[in-house]
Design an enzyme around this catalytic site. Structure first.
Site, short mmCIF file in Angstrom:
data_model
loop_
_atom_site.label_atom_id
_atom_site.label_comp_id
_atom_site.label_asym_id
_atom_site.label_seq_id
_atom_site.Cartn_x
_atom_site.Cartn_y
_atom_site.Cartn_z
N ASP A 431 0.79 -1.13 -0.05
CA ASP A 431 0.05 0.03 0.06
C ASP A 431 0.88 1.14 0.03
OD1 ASP A 431 0.90 0.52 2.57
OD2 ASP A 431 -1.09 0.16 3.59
N ILE A 432 0.08 2.52 -0.03
CA ILE A 432 0.90 3.59 -0.56
C ILE A 432 1.21 4.14 0.97
CG2 ILE A 432 0.69 5.92 -1.33
CD1 ILE A 432 -1.24 4.70 -3.45
N GLU A 474 -6.07 2.18 -0.49
CA GLU A 474 -4.89 2.41 -1.19
C GLU A 474 -3.86 1.11 -1.11
OE1 GLU A 474 -4.02 3.73 2.88
OE2 GLU A 474 -5.59 3.44 1.53
#
Length: 557
Positions: A431-432, A474
């Site tokens: 994920d970001i 995300e």
């Protein structure tokens, strides 16, 4: 397909099938002659039904093999016979059989079908060339960027290279020269505001020097008006994007254009009792890049559908034991085939009967004989719409990746496959980093751009055999079949570096983002572990990356 455009090997195969068909017509003539013998009021109806099946089949197939006159006459007699039979006019039925069918048999004699090697008539032709060895552009795999603004061109090139696109920045003059020699690439991006274009009312004149028009056109302009868009449409541009260009949207449009050129062959299942017609259709469709499976025994239809997984079912309307409607309804009884496009292919020209047939779960009705060109066009358009629908159902709207439930199903399926094949499978969760900060600082629209950009990067950096999905927000899940942990880590770490180098623009500010990932391999976990536990292990490895400072790839602790 005129003979001078048809490869010799294909001509030979077509002629062989045609000779088989002519032998079939000889057999049909013998059957008709036998049915004429001993005709009486007591057997007229039964024999009329048998004659109908023969004439109906001939009317739908003879034209395809070049016997247009036979096809038309068979249809004419068949329609008269059905009309008389429907009104129980036995005397008329007997007269029709005695006179018209006798004359039809004489027509078959006069056409020379008894001579199986005769070439007095040619098979039905079309203009579609064979694609067994299609000519390819010398610039296949490239993306041309026609952009006068050097700074903007450099910015586009730098960003697009991260997505494994091979960018070639050229002027219009250079593009025309290259295209004239080696054809156009799969995709061409053109800034409509550049000098060669901004004063032009008709862009078509710019491309008259090349043998073919550019394909996969993506037009850019600050001027988002109807007039500007219609100019782009007139040269058959597939996309129009307003400047400044959203990178994720540009990537999405580029993918759509390039993937259309590289899309998988349509898979078609053909059900028709006419063996010679099936063979000829299969030959011609396969020469145009269509995978064809002929179903010979309808009783096996469910297992055959599950095995071949067709994207379209081409179905004859009238067969000796079953009607097309019978088969269509049987197919629809199975939930997994509810959305499978079904197209009837029949000699039936009565519009009322065609309309009635379409009420029973079919999508289209094509009348025999049909040109190969029309059939190919219909198949490709139907399959493409079905693929688009499937994508809408199974894929996330923002990223174009598989949705949460679908990617989990794939994880289960791939883990079972890996066990059968005794091969490793790696699972990656990523994920970001600090994504909430991106949304809070630059807004949710910019946050969506970051998510979509990472999704595009994942699609381009992983292999075609790898499966990528948006797990939520995300967070992304990636399945890498037949991949050891150290190989998966190497791939993901390269993606991590590429993503950290991408620049995003918001409120005249540029910023960068990073990602964290966790990776596990089935070989390193207990053999009885299920897919959900494998995903959970990858999630724990992702948490370790977050805990240890982010912007890194961790493995099972």
């Amino acid at each position: 397909m005129s003979n001078h455009n048809v490869p010799e090997d294909l001509q030979t195969e077509i002629q062989a099938i045609r000779d088989q068909y002519k032998e079939r017509l000889v057999s049909d003539k013998s059957k008709l002659t036998s049915l004429l013998d001993g005709l009486s009021l007591t057997n007229a109806q039964q024999r009329a039904n048998e004659i109908h099946l023969i004439l109906h089949s001939i009317s739908g197939s003879a034209g395809t093999f070049g016997f247009e006159k036979i096809s038309k006459e068979a249809r004419r007699i068949d329609e008269k016979l059905k009309e008389a039979a429907s009104h129980s006019e036995q005397d008329t039925v007997i007269k029709l059989i005695s006179n018209d069918v006798t004359h039809f048999c004489q027509l078959l004699d006069g056409t020379g079908v008894d001579n199986a090697s005769s070439s007095s008539q040619s098979p039905s032709t079309d203009k579609t060339p064979r694609k067994s060895n299609p000519s390819r552009s010398a610039h296949e795999g490239e993306v041309w960027l026609i952009e006068e603004n050097e700074q903007l061109a450099a910015q586009f090139s730098k960003q697009l290279v991260n997505f494994n696109f091979k960018i070639n920045t050229v002027t219009l003059k250079e593009a025309l020269k290259l295209a004239d020699k080696g054809g156009w690439p799969d995709a061409t991006i053109i800034d409509m505001d550049g000098h060669p274009f901004n004063a032009k009312e008709d862009f078509k004149t710019l491309f008259t020097t090349t043998e073919e028009a550019p394909k996969g056109l993506i037009m850019l302009s600050e001027n988002d008006t109807f007039a500007q868009r219609i100019k782009a449409a007139k040269i058959r541009a597939t996309s129009f994007l307003k400047k400044p260009v959203d990178l994720s949207k540009l990537i999405s449009h580029l993918e759509a254009v390039v993937n259309k050129e590289k899309s998988a062959q349509p898979r078609v299942m053909l059900i028709d009792d006419d063996k010679e017609l099936c063979s000829l259709m299969k030959l011609k469709l396969e020469s145009q890049g269509v995978q064809v499976s002929i179903l010979h025994d309808v009783r096996n239809i469910v297992s055959e559908l599950n095995e071949f997984r067709p994207e379209l079912l081409l179905l004859d309307m009238e067969m000796p034991e079953y009607s097309g409607i019978d088969i269509a309804l049987l197919v629809r009884q199975n939930v997994q085939f509810e959305s499978l496009p079904i197209v009837y292919l029949s000699a039936e020209r009565n519009l009322d009967k065609q309309t009635e047939a379409l009420l029973f779960d079919a999508d289209d009705f094509l009348v025999k004989p049909i040109s190969n060109e029309r059939l190919i066009s219909s198949i490709r358009s139907r399959v493409q719409r079905a693929r688009n629908l499937e994508q809408l159902i199974s894929k996330d709207g923002l990223t174009g990746l598989l949705k949460h439930a679908t990617i989990k199903e794939h994880a289960e399926r791939e883990l079972m496959r890996a066990r059968r094949e005794e091969s490793p499978i790696s699972i990656v969760m990523l994920d970001i980093d600090y994504f909430k900060r991106v949304n809070d600082t630059y807004g949710h629209s910019t946050g969506d751009t970051v998510i979509a950009s990472l999704a595009a990067l994942l699609r381009h950096r992983f292999r075609q055999t790898d499966i990528v999905g948006r797990y939520g927000g995300e967070e992304f899940l990636v399945i890498l079949p037949n991949t050891q942990e150290h190989d998966a880590v190497k791939i993901v770490d390269a993606i991590r570096i590429a993503f950290s180098e991408m620049q995003f623009l918001a409120d005249n500010q540029t910023f960068c983002c990073t990602l964290s990932a966790g990776c596990v391999c089935s070989n390193d976990l207990p053999a009885q572990i299920d897919a959900s536990e494998l995903v959970e292990a990858a999630d724990k490895a992702l948490y370790a990356s977050k805990k240890n400072g982010r912007n890194q790839v961790s493995t099972r602790q």
